[in-house]
Design a protein around this motif. Structure first.
Motif, PDB file in Angstrom:
ATOM      1  N   LYS A  49       0.832  -1.192   0.000  1.00 22.45           N
ATOM      2  CA  LYS A  49       0.000   0.000   0.000  1.00 22.45           C
ATOM      3  C   LYS A  49       0.870   1.246   0.000  1.00 22.45           C
ATOM      4  O   LYS A  49       1.936   1.268   0.594  1.00 22.45           O
ATOM      5  N   SER A  50       0.373   2.261  -0.656  1.00 17.62           N
ATOM      6  CA  SER A  50       1.070   3.534  -0.642  1.00 17.62           C
ATOM      7  C   SER A  50       0.794   4.230   0.685  1.00 17.62           C
ATOM      8  O   SER A  50      -0.122   3.863   1.432  1.00 17.62           O
ATOM      9  N   PHE A  51       1.568   5.237   0.964  1.00 17.00           N
ATOM     10  CA  PHE A  51       1.380   6.024   2.178  1.00 17.00           C
ATOM     11  C   PHE A  51      -0.039   6.587   2.227  1.00 17.00           C
ATOM     12  O   PHE A  51      -0.703   6.559   3.249  1.00 17.00           O
ATOM     13  N   TRP A  52      -0.513   7.075   1.092  1.00 17.81           N
ATOM     14  CA  TRP A  52      -1.842   7.684   1.031  1.00 17.81           C
ATOM     15  C   TRP A  52      -2.944   6.653   1.225  1.00 17.81           C
ATOM     16  O   TRP A  52      -3.971   6.941   1.824  1.00 17.81           O
ATOM     17  N   GLN A  53      -2.728   5.435   0.742  1.00 17.85           N
ATOM     18  CA  GLN A  53      -3.709   4.381   0.972  1.00 17.85           C
ATOM     19  C   GLN A  53      -3.821   4.049   2.456  1.00 17.85           C
ATOM     20  O   GLN A  53      -4.914   3.867   2.983  1.00 17.85           O
ATOM     21  N   VAL A  54      -2.676   3.966   3.115  1.00 17.35           N
ATOM     22  CA  VAL A  54      -2.679   3.684   4.549  1.00 17.35           C
ATOM     23  C   VAL A  54      -3.397   4.801   5.300  1.00 17.35           C
ATOM     24  O   VAL A  54      -4.227   4.549   6.171  1.00 17.35           O
ATOM     25  N   LEU A  55      -3.092   6.048   4.956  1.00 16.17           N
ATOM     26  CA  LEU A  55      -3.755   7.172   5.611  1.00 16.17           C
ATOM     27  C   LEU A  55      -5.262   7.141   5.390  1.00 16.17           C
ATOM     28  O   LEU A  55      -6.041   7.393   6.309  1.00 16.17           O
ATOM     29  N   SER A  56      -5.678   6.832   4.176  1.00 18.24           N
ATOM     30  CA  SER A  56      -7.114   6.842   3.876  1.00 18.24           C
ATOM     31  C   SER A  56      -7.863   5.738   4.595  1.00 18.24           C
ATOM     32  O   SER A  56      -9.072   5.821   4.781  1.00 18.24           O
ATOM     33  N   GLU A  57      -7.159   4.698   5.038  1.00 22.17           N
ATOM     34  CA  GLU A  57      -7.801   3.592   5.740  1.00 22.17           C
ATOM     35  C   GLU A  57      -7.872   3.808   7.253  1.00 22.17           C
ATOM     36  O   GLU A  57      -8.480   3.017   7.961  1.00 22.17           O
ATOM     37  N   MET A  58      -7.268   4.884   7.722  1.00 18.06           N
ATOM     38  CA  MET A  58      -7.314   5.161   9.159  1.00 18.06           C
ATOM     39  C   MET A  58      -8.722   5.575   9.554  1.00 18.06           C
ATOM     40  O   MET A  58      -9.376   6.323   8.831  1.00 18.06           O
ATOM     41  N   PRO A  59      -9.187   5.093  10.705  1.00 19.28           N
ATOM     42  CA  PRO A  59     -10.550   5.439  11.112  1.00 19.28           C
ATOM     43  C   PRO A  59     -10.667   6.902  11.518  1.00 19.28           C
ATOM     44  O   PRO A  59      -9.699   7.520  11.948  1.00 19.28           O
ATOM     45  N   ASP A  60     -11.855   7.432  11.374  1.00 17.77           N
ATOM     46  CA  ASP A  60     -12.132   8.802  11.797  1.00 17.77           C
ATOM     47  C   ASP A  60     -12.290   8.785  13.309  1.00 17.77           C
ATOM     48  O   ASP A  60     -13.183   8.128  13.835  1.00 17.77           O
ATOM     49  N   VAL A  61     -11.424   9.482  13.997  1.00 13.17           N
ATOM     50  CA  VAL A  61     -11.471   9.478  15.466  1.00 13.17           C
ATOM     51  C   VAL A  61     -11.949  10.801  16.028  1.00 13.17           C
ATOM     52  O   VAL A  61     -11.858  11.034  17.222  1.00 13.17           O
ATOM     53  N   GLY A  62     -12.455  11.665  15.190  1.00 14.08           N
ATOM     54  CA  GLY A  62     -12.956  12.947  15.664  1.00 14.08           C
ATOM     55  C   GLY A  62     -12.270  14.095  14.972  1.00 14.08           C
ATOM     56  O   GLY A  62     -11.379  13.918  14.148  1.00 14.08           O
ATOM     57  N   GLY A  63     -12.707  15.285  15.330  1.00 12.16           N
ATOM     58  CA  GLY A  63     -12.153  16.487  14.725  1.00 12.16           C
ATOM     59  C   GLY A  63     -10.766  16.812  15.248  1.00 12.16           C
ATOM     60  O   GLY A  63     -10.303  16.280  16.250  1.00 12.16           O
ATOM     61  N   ASP A  64     -10.115  17.725  14.555  1.00 10.46           N
ATOM     62  CA  ASP A  64      -8.769  18.148  14.929  1.00 10.46           C
ATOM     63  C   ASP A  64      -8.714  18.786  16.305  1.00 10.46           C
ATOM     64  O   ASP A  64      -7.675  18.790  16.960  1.00 10.46           O
ATOM     65  N   VAL A  65      -9.825  19.318  16.771  1.00  8.44           N
ATOM     66  CA  VAL A  65      -9.849  19.980  18.069  1.00  8.44           C
ATOM     67  C   VAL A  65      -9.435  19.013  19.190  1.00  8.44           C
ATOM     68  O   VAL A  65      -8.886  19.419  20.204  1.00  8.44           O
ATOM     69  N   LEU A  66      -9.656  17.732  18.984  1.00  8.66           N
ATOM     70  CA  LEU A  66      -9.265  16.729  19.990  1.00  8.66           C
ATOM     71  C   LEU A  66      -7.757  16.652  20.160  1.00  8.66           C
ATOM     72  O   LEU A  66      -7.260  16.201  21.185  1.00  8.66           O
ATOM     73  N   PHE A  67      -7.022  17.063  19.136  1.00  9.13           N
ATOM     74  CA  PHE A  67      -5.574  16.922  19.169  1.00  9.13           C
ATOM     75  C   PHE A  67      -4.836  18.236  19.399  1.00  9.13           C
ATOM     76  O   PHE A  67      -3.620  18.275  19.360  1.00  9.13           O
ATOM     77  N   GLU A  68      -5.563  19.295  19.643  1.00  5.86           N
ATOM     78  CA  GLU A  68      -4.920  20.570  19.916  1.00  5.86           C
ATOM     79  C   GLU A  68      -4.263  20.516  21.282  1.00  5.86           C
ATOM     80  O   GLU A  68      -4.784  19.919  22.217  1.00  5.86           O
ATOM     81  N   ARG A  69      -3.120  21.153  21.390  1.00  4.13           N
ATOM     82  CA  ARG A  69      -2.419  21.164  22.669  1.00  4.13           C
ATOM     83  C   ARG A  69      -2.588  22.510  23.345  1.00  4.13           C
ATOM     84  O   ARG A  69      -2.872  23.517  22.690  1.00  4.13           O
TER      85      ARG A  69
END
Length: 85
Positions: A49-69
């Motif tokens: 798999k390409s890098f982009w294929q792997v990324l596209s298969e990652m589950p949606d874990v929520g919005g970016d706000v969850l990862f703001e520091r």
């Protein structure tokens, strides 16, 4: 046939290579050849798999706000100015 000399190997790596060769009942040289062949030429029938294929298969874990520091923590360098206006 070409020859390959590999220098400056860690003792632990050589120990693992010798152990693996013994487990497979082959010489250290043959085990080394097999590892190189498997790593570089193996055709398992599975397309990598390409890098982009792997990324596209990652589950949606929520919005970016969850990862703001937290931006106001001391000593984090978050308040520094990188470019002057």
């Amino acid at each position: 046939m070409a020859q390959l000399l590999v220098r400056n190997l860690d003792d632990e790596l050589v120990r693992h290579l010798k152990k693996r060769a013994g487990e497979h009942g082959v010489s250290v040289e043959e085990e080394h050849r097999r590892i190189l062949r498997d790593a570089l030429l193996a055709d398992s029938g599975v397309e990598r798999k390409s890098f982009w294929q792997v990324l596209s298969e990652m589950p949606d874990v929520g919005g970016d706000v969850l990862f703001e520091r937290e931006r106001n923590l001391p000593g984090r360098g978050t308040e520094q100015t990188l470019f002057e206006d």
